[in-house]
Design a protein around this motif. Structure first.
Motif, mmCIF file in Angstrom:
data_model
loop_
_atom_site.group_PDB
_atom_site.id
_atom_site.type_symbol
_atom_site.label_atom_id
_atom_site.label_comp_id
_atom_site.label_asym_id
_atom_site.label_seq_id
_atom_site.Cartn_x
_atom_site.Cartn_y
_atom_site.Cartn_z
ATOM 1 N N VAL A 46 111.702 -75.797 -15.241
ATOM 2 C CA VAL A 46 110.187 -75.470 -14.936
ATOM 3 C C VAL A 46 109.638 -76.717 -14.225
ATOM 4 O O VAL A 46 109.344 -77.610 -14.994
ATOM 5 N N HIS A 47 109.095 -76.675 -12.956
ATOM 6 C CA HIS A 47 108.356 -77.687 -12.403
ATOM 7 C C HIS A 47 106.921 -77.753 -12.519
ATOM 8 O O HIS A 47 106.472 -76.363 -12.347
ATOM 9 N N LEU A 48 106.136 -78.427 -12.928
ATOM 10 C CA LEU A 48 104.800 -78.424 -13.411
ATOM 11 C C LEU A 48 104.235 -79.754 -12.629
ATOM 12 O O LEU A 48 104.800 -80.834 -12.528
ATOM 13 N N PHE A 49 102.859 -79.506 -12.460
ATOM 14 C CA PHE A 49 102.086 -80.809 -11.690
ATOM 15 C C PHE A 49 101.169 -81.245 -12.804
ATOM 16 O O PHE A 49 100.794 -80.340 -13.575
ATOM 17 N N LEU A 50 100.709 -82.416 -12.953
ATOM 18 C CA LEU A 50 99.801 -82.865 -13.782
ATOM 19 C C LEU A 50 98.431 -83.151 -13.050
ATOM 20 O O LEU A 50 98.537 -83.523 -11.674
ATOM 21 N N ILE A 120 115.869 -76.062 -10.000
ATOM 22 C CA ILE A 120 114.536 -75.548 -10.560
ATOM 23 C C ILE A 120 114.501 -74.184 -10.300
ATOM 24 O O ILE A 120 114.621 -73.565 -9.367
ATOM 25 N N ASP A 121 113.945 -73.631 -11.454
ATOM 26 C CA ASP A 121 113.819 -72.123 -11.519
ATOM 27 C C ASP A 121 112.433 -71.576 -11.188
ATOM 28 O O ASP A 121 112.222 -70.641 -10.449
ATOM 29 N N VAL A 122 111.358 -72.360 -11.598
ATOM 30 C CA VAL A 122 110.114 -71.880 -11.268
ATOM 31 C C VAL A 122 109.233 -73.292 -11.009
ATOM 32 O O VAL A 122 109.535 -74.191 -11.537
ATOM 33 N N VAL A 123 108.355 -72.945 -10.053
ATOM 34 C CA VAL A 123 107.627 -74.162 -9.766
ATOM 35 C C VAL A 123 106.033 -73.491 -9.913
ATOM 36 O O VAL A 123 105.604 -72.581 -9.140
ATOM 37 N N PHE A 124 105.137 -74.217 -10.673
ATOM 38 C CA PHE A 124 103.748 -74.122 -10.652
ATOM 39 C C PHE A 124 103.207 -75.277 -9.657
ATOM 40 O O PHE A 124 103.515 -76.242 -9.357
ATOM 41 N N VAL A 125 102.474 -74.636 -8.730
ATOM 42 C CA VAL A 125 102.006 -75.287 -7.466
ATOM 43 C C VAL A 125 100.352 -75.657 -7.568
ATOM 44 O O VAL A 125 99.615 -74.638 -7.652
ATOM 45 N N ASP A 154 115.680 -68.282 -4.511
ATOM 46 C CA ASP A 154 115.140 -67.075 -5.585
ATOM 47 C C ASP A 154 114.294 -68.039 -6.336
ATOM 48 O O ASP A 154 113.883 -67.564 -7.535
ATOM 49 N N VAL A 155 113.768 -69.216 -6.107
ATOM 50 C CA VAL A 155 112.854 -70.045 -7.121
ATOM 51 C C VAL A 155 111.444 -69.198 -7.040
ATOM 52 O O VAL A 155 111.254 -68.517 -5.905
ATOM 53 N N ARG A 156 110.903 -69.299 -8.207
ATOM 54 C CA ARG A 156 109.656 -68.561 -8.398
ATOM 55 C C ARG A 156 108.415 -69.534 -8.071
ATOM 56 O O ARG A 156 108.511 -70.632 -8.859
#
Length: 196
Positions: A46-50, A120-125, A154-156
């Protein structure tokens, strides 16, 4: 009503900067509560930004804590951005990760184990604003659009916004803009695809 990205960027950054500390904390707490209702399936990465603190971005540190608790097997991923090329490199975020603020004030990993966008399965943008079609307005560099195009089909993609949708559509959205699947706000979650 249609709005240009330049106008939206200026207006919504000013709105965010005008928020008081208590209001910002309240909005972030409500957004976290909304995030806790998301069903992310069984993600591995799961990709997250700071957040850029000076721009009062969504506080994603509590989101990271929730992800680690709710999805014990998940590996969180952070990016390092390269302004000269417009590229991002992605690293696992673990106890050994050393973070340093870049020129924009974004805490980024210095090094670590690289993760390919296709894994990567999920990216928070991050975003400044969004419209009812799921198009977002960021800071205008296009780096997240390029990153999302490198991910699997299919990345979310999940945008995080402190404000509800714009009152109209983004006038100068174009084919290179990657719309979000889901956008979480303090008041509710907006779905633009089959994810619910």
């Amino acid at each position: 009503m249609t709005l240009t990205k330049k106008d939206i960027r200026k207006t919504y950054l000013a709105r965010r900067l005008a928020l008081g500390e208590e209001e910002t904390a309240s909005l972030n707490a409500a957004l976290l509560d909304q995030c806790r209702t998301l069903d992310l399936g069984t993600p591995t990465f799961v990709h997250l930004f700071l957040p850029i603190a000076a721009k009062r971005e969504v506080d994603t540190y509590p989101v990271a804590d929730w992800l680690r608790a709710a999805y014990p097997g998940v590996q969180l991923v952070l990016s390092r951005s390269y302004l000269a090329t417009g590229n991002m490199q992605h690293f696992r975020w673990d106890d050994q990760t050393r973070l340093v603020e870049n020129a924009w004030g974004i805490p980024e990993p210095v090094s670590g184990r690289i993760v390919a966008p296709k894994d990567i399965d999920v990216v928070f943008v991050p975003m400044l604003a969004f419209d009812s079609a799921g198009h977002r307005v960021g800071y205008g560099k296009g780096m997240y659009d390029e990153f999302l195009r490198q991910c699997r089909e299919d990345v979310r993609s999940i945008g995080l916004s402190l404000f509800p949708p714009l009152p109209g559509l983004i006038e100068d959205a174009y084919d290179g803009d990657v719309p979000m699947d889901t956008i979480v706000t303090p008041e509710q979650i907006y779905y633009f695809s089959a994810y619910k």
